[in-house]
Enzyme design. Structure first.
Site, mmCIF file in Angstrom:
data_model
loop_
_atom_site.group_PDB
_atom_site.id
_atom_site.type_symbol
_atom_site.label_atom_id
_atom_site.label_comp_id
_atom_site.label_asym_id
_atom_site.label_seq_id
_atom_site.Cartn_x
_atom_site.Cartn_y
_atom_site.Cartn_z
ATOM 1 C CB SER A 1 6.817 -42.536 17.774
ATOM 2 O OG SER A 1 5.734 -41.724 18.151
ATOM 3 C CG ASP B 1 6.657 -35.542 14.196
ATOM 4 O OD1 ASP B 1 5.421 -35.680 14.263
ATOM 5 O OD2 ASP B 1 7.464 -36.396 14.605
ATOM 6 C CG HIS C 1 5.259 -39.178 13.812
ATOM 7 N ND1 HIS C 1 6.170 -38.731 14.748
ATOM 8 C CD2 HIS C 1 4.728 -40.315 14.339
ATOM 9 C CE1 HIS C 1 6.170 -39.529 15.790
ATOM 10 N NE2 HIS C 1 5.314 -40.511 15.553
#
Length: 223
Positions: free
Chosen positions: A117, A171, A202
């Protein structure tokens, strides 16, 4: 430059390679340190995994709440998401970690920058601009910051560094379309991007971690 505190795990004595792995927003180095046994690193490959803790800062998108972050997230859209000054500060922090590895005898060519991320965004941003050749870059559930300037700003040494990217098709945080756009920008500019998707949100799954381990074994090889 202050060196960030980090969790370190060595797969064998006297490491000849290093993986610097950045966590996501609000997490810390502990959040990803558990993946090392899951990677399946070959017994003969001595790797030092470094899981740094990002600085604590207020994050705009989370109502200014103080948390560990690599840069401020201002808005939920791709073009205005990242605070570029903050990205560059984290780029310098990662460079300090790389300098420490060099001082410990691990050459940049035996180093991989990795992240999830926000941490993946830093791995891509810092890795492609690092002045010395790296072994590879890993970006999980992430996107390319300043994609329009990436090719122009990339260092000559890392113009063709191997890149691994993986993303969840469901996601809701970092949209799949952002990652696909990032992948396409990189491939169009000449980078070899190994691309994977899994039907997850995610997060990461075992198969993804195993695929990362295969990538690491390939780009690092035996030291």
């Amino acid at each position: 430059m202050t060196t960030l505190p980090a969790i370190e795990i060595e797969t064998a004595p006297n490491p000849t390679a290093a993986v610097i792995w950045m966590h996501g927003l609000g997490d810390d180095g502990r959040g990803w340190s558990d993946v090392v046994p899951m990677l399946g690193i070959p017994p003969g490959l001595a790797v030092r995994f470094v899981f740094p803790h990002a600085p604590v800062m207020p994050v705009t998108i989370n109502n200014g709440m103080q948390m560990r972050a690599w840069y401020d997230v201002r808005q939920a859209d791709l073009s205005e998401r990242a605070d570029l000054d903050g990205v560059r500060r984290s780029q310098a922090l990662v460079a300090a970690l790389q300098a420490r590895e060099i001082a410990r005898g691990v050459a940049p060519a035996r180093t991989v920058l990795a992240g999830f991320s926000q941490g993946g965004a830093i791995a891509l941003y810092a890795g492609l601009r690092y002045p010395e050749r790296l072994a590879g870059v890993v970006g999980l559930s992430t996107y390319l910051v300043a994609s329009a300037s990436t090719a122009a700003e990339a260092s000559a040494a890392n113009r063709d560094v191997p890149i691994f990217m993986a993303h969840g098709t469901h996601d809701p945080v970092v949209r799949l379309a952002w990652a696909e756009h990032s992948r396409d920008v990189l491939r169009t500019a000449g980078w070899n991007v190994e691309w994977h998707t899994w039907p997850i949100e995610h997060s990461a799954v075992q198969e993804e971690i195993v695929a990362v381990g295969r990538f690491l074994a390939r780009v690092l090889g035996a030291g």
